[in-house]
Design a protein around this motif. Structure first.
Motif, PDB file in Angstrom:
ATOM      1  N   GLY A 349     -10.970  -3.639  16.063  1.00 27.84           N
ATOM      2  CA  GLY A 349     -10.248  -2.443  16.509  1.00 27.84           C
ATOM      3  C   GLY A 349      -9.146  -2.062  15.546  1.00 27.84           C
ATOM      4  O   GLY A 349      -8.964  -0.885  15.215  1.00 27.84           O
ATOM      5  N   GLY A 350      -8.387  -3.063  15.071  1.00 32.44           N
ATOM      6  CA  GLY A 350      -7.333  -2.785  14.099  1.00 32.44           C
ATOM      7  C   GLY A 350      -7.885  -2.259  12.789  1.00 32.44           C
ATOM      8  O   GLY A 350      -7.347  -1.299  12.210  1.00 32.44           O
ATOM      9  N   CYS A 351      -8.968  -2.863  12.307  1.00 36.06           N
ATOM     10  CA  CYS A 351      -9.576  -2.396  11.065  1.00 36.06           C
ATOM     11  C   CYS A 351     -10.156  -0.988  11.224  1.00 36.06           C
ATOM     12  O   CYS A 351     -10.096  -0.170  10.295  1.00 36.06           O
ATOM     13  CB  CYS A 351     -10.669  -3.360  10.616  1.00 36.06           C
ATOM     14  SG  CYS A 351     -10.054  -4.980  10.102  1.00 36.06           S
ATOM     15  N   LEU A 352     -10.687  -0.682  12.402  1.00 32.40           N
ATOM     16  CA  LEU A 352     -11.223   0.655  12.646  1.00 32.40           C
ATOM     17  C   LEU A 352     -10.118   1.704  12.631  1.00 32.40           C
ATOM     18  O   LEU A 352     -10.298   2.810  12.097  1.00 32.40           O
ATOM     19  CB  LEU A 352     -11.973   0.683  13.977  1.00 32.40           C
ATOM     20  CG  LEU A 352     -12.645   2.006  14.355  1.00 32.40           C
ATOM     21  CD1 LEU A 352     -13.693   2.381  13.316  1.00 32.40           C
ATOM     22  CD2 LEU A 352     -13.261   1.922  15.737  1.00 32.40           C
ATOM     23  N   PHE A 357      -7.474   6.213   9.739  1.00 31.59           N
ATOM     24  CA  PHE A 357      -6.292   6.723   9.035  1.00 31.59           C
ATOM     25  C   PHE A 357      -6.611   6.999   7.568  1.00 31.59           C
ATOM     26  O   PHE A 357      -6.202   8.018   7.001  1.00 31.59           O
ATOM     27  CB  PHE A 357      -5.149   5.717   9.161  1.00 31.59           C
ATOM     28  CG  PHE A 357      -4.006   5.967   8.216  1.00 31.59           C
ATOM     29  CD1 PHE A 357      -3.157   7.031   8.414  1.00 31.59           C
ATOM     30  CD2 PHE A 357      -3.792   5.131   7.131  1.00 31.59           C
ATOM     31  CE1 PHE A 357      -2.106   7.274   7.544  1.00 31.59           C
ATOM     32  CE2 PHE A 357      -2.756   5.359   6.253  1.00 31.59           C
ATOM     33  CZ  PHE A 357      -1.908   6.433   6.463  1.00 31.59           C
ATOM     34  N   ASP A 358      -7.346   6.086   6.933  1.00 34.60           N
ATOM     35  CA  ASP A 358      -7.680   6.249   5.522  1.00 34.60           C
ATOM     36  C   ASP A 358      -8.597   7.448   5.304  1.00 34.60           C
ATOM     37  O   ASP A 358      -8.458   8.178   4.314  1.00 34.60           O
ATOM     38  CB  ASP A 358      -8.335   4.977   5.006  1.00 34.60           C
ATOM     39  CG  ASP A 358      -8.189   4.820   3.507  1.00 34.60           C
ATOM     40  OD1 ASP A 358      -7.066   4.994   3.001  1.00 34.60           O
ATOM     41  OD2 ASP A 358      -9.192   4.540   2.841  1.00 34.60           O
ATOM     42  N   MET A 359      -9.527   7.679   6.226  1.00 39.93           N
ATOM     43  CA  MET A 359     -10.405   8.834   6.108  1.00 39.93           C
ATOM     44  C   MET A 359      -9.634  10.135   6.270  1.00 39.93           C
ATOM     45  O   MET A 359      -9.958  11.144   5.621  1.00 39.93           O
ATOM     46  CB  MET A 359     -11.521   8.750   7.143  1.00 39.93           C
ATOM     47  CG  MET A 359     -12.562   7.678   6.856  1.00 39.93           C
ATOM     48  SD  MET A 359     -13.444   7.955   5.295  1.00 39.93           S
ATOM     49  CE  MET A 359     -14.268   9.508   5.659  1.00 39.93           C
ATOM     50  N   CYS A 360      -8.628  10.137   7.134  1.00 40.53           N
ATOM     51  CA  CYS A 360      -7.804  11.338   7.312  1.00 40.53           C
ATOM     52  C   CYS A 360      -7.022  11.667   6.049  1.00 40.53           C
ATOM     53  O   CYS A 360      -6.721  12.843   5.797  1.00 40.53           O
ATOM     54  CB  CYS A 360      -6.842  11.150   8.482  1.00 40.53           C
ATOM     55  SG  CYS A 360      -7.644  11.044  10.098  1.00 40.53           S
ATOM     56  N   GLU A 361      -6.684  10.651   5.267  1.00 42.97           N
ATOM     57  CA  GLU A 361      -5.915  10.868   4.050  1.00 42.97           C
ATOM     58  C   GLU A 361      -6.839  11.047   2.844  1.00 42.97           C
ATOM     59  O   GLU A 361      -6.963  12.143   2.302  1.00 42.97           O
ATOM     60  CB  GLU A 361      -4.974   9.677   3.835  1.00 42.97           C
ATOM     61  CG  GLU A 361      -4.231   9.683   2.509  1.00 42.97           C
ATOM     62  CD  GLU A 361      -3.015  10.589   2.492  1.00 42.97           C
ATOM     63  OE1 GLU A 361      -2.347  10.666   1.459  1.00 42.97           O
ATOM     64  OE2 GLU A 361      -2.749  11.236   3.516  1.00 42.97           O
ATOM     65  N   ARG A 362      -7.505   9.991   2.446  1.00 45.62           N
ATOM     66  CA  ARG A 362      -8.296  10.028   1.222  1.00 45.62           C
ATOM     67  C   ARG A 362      -9.642  10.696   1.428  1.00 45.62           C
ATOM     68  O   ARG A 362     -10.220  11.217   0.471  1.00 45.62           O
ATOM     69  CB  ARG A 362      -8.476   8.607   0.693  1.00 45.62           C
ATOM     70  CG  ARG A 362      -7.176   8.051   0.123  1.00 45.62           C
ATOM     71  CD  ARG A 362      -7.376   6.797  -0.657  1.00 45.62           C
ATOM     72  NE  ARG A 362      -6.173   6.497  -1.426  1.00 45.62           N
ATOM     73  CZ  ARG A 362      -5.574   5.316  -1.460  1.00 45.62           C
ATOM     74  NH1 ARG A 362      -6.084   4.319  -0.756  1.00 45.62           N
ATOM     75  NH2 ARG A 362      -4.489   5.119  -2.177  1.00 45.62           N
ATOM     76  N   GLN A 377       6.066  16.410   9.693  1.00 39.20           N
ATOM     77  CA  GLN A 377       6.817  15.354  10.358  1.00 39.20           C
ATOM     78  C   GLN A 377       5.915  14.535  11.272  1.00 39.20           C
ATOM     79  O   GLN A 377       6.035  13.309  11.348  1.00 39.20           O
ATOM     80  CB  GLN A 377       7.972  15.972  11.166  1.00 39.20           C
ATOM     81  CG  GLN A 377       8.972  14.951  11.682  1.00 39.20           C
ATOM     82  CD  GLN A 377       9.679  14.216  10.558  1.00 39.20           C
ATOM     83  OE1 GLN A 377      10.008  14.791   9.525  1.00 39.20           O
ATOM     84  NE2 GLN A 377       9.884  12.918  10.740  1.00 39.20           N
ATOM     85  N   VAL A 378       4.991  15.237  11.949  1.00 38.53           N
ATOM     86  CA  VAL A 378       4.072  14.520  12.831  1.00 38.53           C
ATOM     87  C   VAL A 378       3.169  13.597  12.016  1.00 38.53           C
ATOM     88  O   VAL A 378       2.948  12.433  12.377  1.00 38.53           O
ATOM     89  CB  VAL A 378       3.225  15.524  13.649  1.00 38.53           C
ATOM     90  CG1 VAL A 378       2.176  14.794  14.467  1.00 38.53           C
ATOM     91  CG2 VAL A 378       4.124  16.349  14.561  1.00 38.53           C
ATOM     92  N   GLY A 379       2.646  14.122  10.903  1.00 40.21           N
ATOM     93  CA  GLY A 379       1.785  13.305  10.055  1.00 40.21           C
ATOM     94  C   GLY A 379       2.525  12.124   9.454  1.00 40.21           C
ATOM     95  O   GLY A 379       1.988  11.010   9.372  1.00 40.21           O
ATOM     96  N   THR A 380       3.776  12.354   9.021  1.00 42.38           N
ATOM     97  CA  THR A 380       4.574  11.258   8.459  1.00 42.38           C
ATOM     98  C   THR A 380       4.843  10.186   9.499  1.00 42.38           C
ATOM     99  O   THR A 380       4.709   8.987   9.223  1.00 42.38           O
ATOM    100  CB  THR A 380       5.903  11.808   7.918  1.00 42.38           C
ATOM    101  OG1 THR A 380       5.636  12.765   6.882  1.00 42.38           O
ATOM    102  CG2 THR A 380       6.761  10.686   7.342  1.00 42.38           C
TER     103      THR A 380
END
Length: 560
Positions: A349-352, A357-362, A377-380
């Motif tokens: 669950g933690g890795c997912l 999060f990584d897909m939302c960024e990179r 601010q919400v994204g940060t």
């Protein structure tokens, strides 16, 4: 079969194996500390102010070519008043890499490029900076390769982005000429540094074709800086070399291990399946895909690296939980994966969450490198929450793993009371097994601690370029190469030591070898060479349904 190799390997051979692995670990640290340069470098560049009353995105504004940039030194230049120049007519030009006494170009070994922007705003009592000002910028990124004409640039990306500007100034510095202290602004991130030269044009318009007012409340802007962060090519060469060396080693030891498991009369145990899964995850991490970037433009390489490391973390953390659980020495039958579903659910669950999060960024940066989750601010807050939560979870996991290992040690200590009733040969055999197992568990705890520390520092290292925090961290190549080497050496040792042993305990004295001969000699010395005792000892150390003799000993001690 007589258990695992760790139980039957002679002390001399085990010492040679451990000594060789420790030497390899030392070499990994020395390679990073003495050969590899720092993992990354920063190149701050001051934007050149170009004036064009007929601005167009079909043009490139190159500061090194006077015909392509009508440059000024400051906004106080008389030419601005003479030509009635507005903010819409000014373009900030950044050409990289900088020239240091000659032509310098990027190398594909430098892998990726991250850019952060910072603005210099001078205090003016008449035009002050408003809190949480929205900075709207139009960015145009182009590239040129070695051999292309000097003024020929190819568009890489173009975008209109908004950034929240956080500036403040102390009360005693609220005098004309003093500068605001403004936050770093994430600008773009390239997952592949495939081209030799890059040109960045940035414009801060005050109005749009739709009539929208923009960039009001910025105060008295003086300069724009962009810091370009790239991986050092020398570090990449060392890193890929380590991967090239470790990759065939882990593949070879996995093939050897599984061939030995296949020779057993019993089906593979859960721990053996987990060792193979862990070896597969490490093999995927070791595979030197970085060589592809030398020939192809691979903007997805950074995302792939995150996915590979995430899979390895998931496999490694899951293995440690099962490894400790399989040696808890209680009456629960644990040789099934569904027994550990609660532990594995937490890890996966933690890795997912980190993957999402990584897909939302990179993941989004594959189509727009100027996108960043840190811009709002919400994204940060969401990104910081993910990083803080990941760090807390890593710390909690380490504490829980330490508790499980402590519980294993306590259970082993309670079972050792039954050793006093055994013959000296059996007692010596199990004392050696327990000693070796404890040493391996302490090595596991050390590896877990280094992994957790490396994960937390890696998250802070990546994030410190994206949030404005006064964090001073010293990173060395030795730490990165040392921890990476530790993963490979530790897993190599696990697969090797937990492979099934081919030594057999003979039932007649004509086939004596290794510990069997010592066993017979000790029995003769102690006048305890009863046939029933030896047959029972043979059954315990050669239990066909058990992976190790230690589990057989615990079951026998529990029964007694």
């Amino acid at each position: 079969m007589a258990g695992a190799i760790i139980e039957n390997l002679s002390g001399r051979k085990l010492s040679i194996l451990i000594g060789g692995l420790m030497l390899c670990q030392l070499v990994c640290f020395l390679v990073g500390g003495l050969i590899a340069p720092a993992p990354s470098s920063v190149m701050p560049v001051l934007g050149t102010k170009c004036i064009d009353k007929h601005f167009s995105w079909n043009k490139w504004y190159q500061a090194r070519e006077p015909t392509q940039c009508n440059a000024i030194d400051s906004f106080e230049d008389p030419i601005i008043l003479d030509r009635n120049v507005t903010a819409n007519d000014i373009v900030f030009s950044f050409q990289i890499p900088l020239r240091f006494g000659g032509e310098v170009e990027y190398s594909r070994w430098q892998q990726n490029l991250i850019a952060t922007m910072q603005v210099d705003i001078v205090y003016d009592p008449e035009v002050q900076v408003e809190p949480d000002t929205i900075l709207t910028l139009e960015a145009h990124l182009g590239y040129r390769n070695h051999g292309d004409p000097e003024g020929q640039w190819t568009e890489y990306a173009r975008s209109t982005e908004e950034r929240t500007l956080d500036c403040h100034i102390d009360e005693e510095h609220k005098r004309e000429g003093y500068q605001y202290q403004c936050s770093l602004l994430p600008l773009f991130e390239l997952g592949s540094l495939h081209h030799n030269f890059y040109l960045l044009n940035i414009r801060l318009p005050t109005d749009s074709p739709e009539g929208k007012i923009m960039n009001s409340g910025l105060g008295r802007l003086q300069d724009v800086w962009v810091a370009f962060i790239h991986t050092n090519g020398g570090f990449t060469k060392v890193w890929v070399t380590l991967k090239t060396i470790f990759f065939p080693m882990i593949v070879g030891i996995m093939v050897w291990f599984w061939r030995r498991v296949g020779q057993l009369s019993r089906p593979p145990a859960l721990l053996e399946f987990m060792l193979m899964g862990l070896g597969a995850a490490l093999t995927f991490l070791n595979c030197p895909f970085e060589y592809l970037t030398l020939a192809f433009d691979c903007p997805w390489m950074t995302l792939l690296a995150d996915i590979r490391q995430g899979l390895f973390y998931a496999a490694l953390l899951s293995f440690w939980l099962i490894f400790a659980g399989e040696h808890l020495m209680d009456d629960i039958e644990r040789n099934r994966l569904n027994v550990y579903w609660r532990h594995l659910s937490a890890v996966l669950g933690g890795c997912l969450c980190l993957f999402v999060f990584d897909m939302c960024e990179r993941g989004a940066q594959l189509s727009n490198p100027f996108y960043s989750i840190w811009v709002t601010q919400v994204g940060t807050n969401l990104a910081l929450s993910f990083i803080i939560l990941a760090g807390v979870c890593a710390g909690v996991y380490f504490c829980f793993l330490s508790y499980m290992i402590w519980k294993v040690f306590m259970n082993i200590g309670s079972k050792r009371q039954s050793l006093s009733a055994m013959s000296s040969s059996r007692r010596m055999h199990y004392e050696g097994i327990i000693y070796r197992f404890k040493a391996l568990m302490l090595a596991t705890l050390l590896c877990a601690a280094m992994t957790v520390i490396g994960f937390i520092l890696g998250q802070v290292s990546e994030g410190r370029w994206k949030w404005d925090d006064d964090i001073e961290l010293e990173y060395t190549s030795a730490f990165f190469t040392g921890v990476y080497g530790m993963w490979n050496i530790y897993i190599f040792a696990l697969i090797c030591l937990y492979a099934p042993s081919h030594k057999r305990w003979p039932k007649d004295e004509s086939k004596t070898e290794s510990l069997a001969s010592i066993h017979g000699a000790l029995l003769a010395r102690d006048n305890q060479s009863s046939t029933g005792e030896e047959i029972e000892f043979n059954r315990l150390v050669g239990e066909p349904g058990e992976m190790t003799s230690l589990t057989a000993f615990v079951k026998k001690a529990t029964t007694d």
